[in-house]
Design a protein around this motif. Structure first.
Motif, PDB file in Angstrom:
ATOM      1  N   THR A  87       0.830  -1.202   0.000  1.00 50.89           N
ATOM      2  CA  THR A  87       0.000   0.000   0.000  1.00 50.89           C
ATOM      3  C   THR A  87       0.865   1.253   0.000  1.00 50.89           C
ATOM      4  OG1 THR A  87      -1.822  -1.094   1.159  1.00 50.89           O
ATOM      5  CG2 THR A  87      -1.753   1.306   1.260  1.00 50.89           C
ATOM      6  N   ASP A 154      -5.102   8.777   1.707  1.00 49.30           N
ATOM      7  CA  ASP A 154      -5.797   7.699   1.007  1.00 49.30           C
ATOM      8  C   ASP A 154      -4.829   6.545   0.775  1.00 49.30           C
ATOM      9  OD1 ASP A 154      -8.445   8.352   0.711  1.00 49.30           O
ATOM     10  OD2 ASP A 154      -8.142   9.526  -1.114  1.00 49.30           O
ATOM     11  N   THR A 157      -3.764   0.456  -2.604  1.00 53.03           N
ATOM     12  CA  THR A 157      -3.307  -0.894  -2.277  1.00 53.03           C
ATOM     13  C   THR A 157      -3.200  -1.748  -3.527  1.00 53.03           C
ATOM     14  OG1 THR A 157      -4.297  -0.764  -0.073  1.00 53.03           O
ATOM     15  CG2 THR A 157      -3.813  -2.964  -0.925  1.00 53.03           C
ATOM     16  N   GLY A 161      -6.786  -6.786  -6.046  1.00 52.57           N
ATOM     17  CA  GLY A 161      -8.174  -6.364  -6.027  1.00 52.57           C
ATOM     18  C   GLY A 161      -8.369  -5.061  -6.791  1.00 52.57           C
ATOM     19  N   THR A 162      -9.584  -4.536  -6.749  1.00 51.30           N
ATOM     20  CA  THR A 162      -9.917  -3.282  -7.412  1.00 51.30           C
ATOM     21  C   THR A 162     -10.421  -2.296  -6.365  1.00 51.30           C
ATOM     22  OG1 THR A 162     -10.492  -4.376  -9.482  1.00 51.30           O
ATOM     23  CG2 THR A 162     -11.359  -2.171  -9.166  1.00 51.30           C
ATOM     24  N   ASN A 163      -9.902  -1.065  -6.399  1.00 52.14           N
ATOM     25  CA  ASN A 163     -10.406  -0.031  -5.499  1.00 52.14           C
ATOM     26  C   ASN A 163     -10.504   1.269  -6.278  1.00 52.14           C
ATOM     27  OD1 ASN A 163      -7.745   1.338  -5.295  1.00 52.14           O
ATOM     28  ND2 ASN A 163      -7.134  -0.502  -4.141  1.00 52.14           N
ATOM     29  N   ALA A 164     -10.688   2.370  -5.571  1.00 46.59           N
ATOM     30  CA  ALA A 164     -10.917   3.648  -6.247  1.00 46.59           C
ATOM     31  C   ALA A 164      -9.728   4.096  -7.077  1.00 46.59           C
ATOM     32  CB  ALA A 164     -11.253   4.724  -5.211  1.00 46.59           C
TER      33      ALA A 164
END
Length: 268
Positions: A87, A154, A157, A161-164
């Motif tokens: 991250t 913010d 990461t 996976g998928t994030n903003a």
């Protein structure tokens, strides 16, 4: 005859000691413990001392798209760990000395992340990046990014996976890192397209450092370089406890029995 028996007993003892040693140092199987995380550097208020937009921003891909960041291995503890997430963080306040806001998107990639080890001191990496690598690198994943702009602290990461912020990836491969023997963790990042946003960085942290190199002109600086800074980074990991395999335990037991017999014969 007595001397011959002593020599034979001594040889048997030596063989058994080697058997026991081999059993103790044989193949080990990792047993997972509770998941943990560790952060390198702190998300500090933005100043000229912790200003950084490399390697994901600042037009990095226009010049030297090859970047390495090293982390002090002892921070992970004394034994092997399985790294399952990486991250980075958005900056708490991003403006330069003229107060021009530089918060911007991370983009767009793709960014190839590989992991390995180095025996170099993290804040003394070479600009000959290949020479920093101990053994070989492992592919962690290939990641692309959205045009989202990181707000203060913010988390961005990279774990498949998928994030903003991470729009897609090829998945990821956890990395087994063993800090024993003076090994330090090494991230190797190749950037094919970048933007102009900033991410949280920390210099003089005493636990990490970076180096970069590559062909062509560079936005800044104009030549390869290394220093004692880098992106604030959190690693998610699982400590691994090593335990002997059943075959190793049996070998150890047999070795102890034979060693005991050899000692008894010598005493008789």
């Amino acid at each position: 005859m007595h001397l011959a028996l002593l020599a034979q007993n001594s040889q048997n003892e030596s063989v058994m000691i080697r058997v026991v040693r081999a059993a103790l140092l044989g193949t080990l199987v990792p047993a997972a413990l509770a998941a943990q995380s560790v952060q390198f550097g702190q998300v500090l208020e933005h100043t000229s001392a912790n200003n950084n937009c490399y390697p994901l921003n600042c037009g990095f891909s226009l010049g030297h798209p090859f970047y390495q960041q090293a982390y002090l291995g002892s921070v992970f503890g004394a034994g092997p760990v399985l790294i399952t997430g990486i991250t980075f963080f958005g900056p708490p306040l991003v403006e330069d000395i003229s107060n021009t806001v530089h918060r911007g998107p991370i983009g767009p990639g793709p960014v190839t992340v590989r992991i390995g080890t180095t025996t170099r001191t993290p804040w003394r990496l070479s600009t000959d990046l290949a020479s920093n690598i101990q053994g070989s690198l492992t592919d962690y994943g290939v990641f692309s990014f959205t045009n989202a702009i990181p707000a203060p602290s913010d988390a961005i990461t990279l774990n498949g996976g998928t994030n903003a912020f991470v729009s897609s990836s090829t998945g990821f491969t956890p990395f087994l890192f063993d800090p024993r023997g003076g090994r330090n963790l090494l991230l190797d990042i190749t950037v094919t397209s970048s933007a102009w946003g900033f991410l949280a960085s920390h210099f003089d942290s005493g636990v990490m450092g970076r180096a970069m190199n590559g062909p062509g002109p560079f936005v800044w600086p104009t030549q390869p370089w290394w220093d004692n800074g880098g992106l604030v980074t959190r690693f998610d990991y699982t400590p691994m406890r090593v335990v002997p395999e059943p075959g190793t335990i049996a070998l150890l037991a047999s070795g102890l029995v034979l060693l005991g017999a050899a000692v008894r014969r010598r005493s008789a």
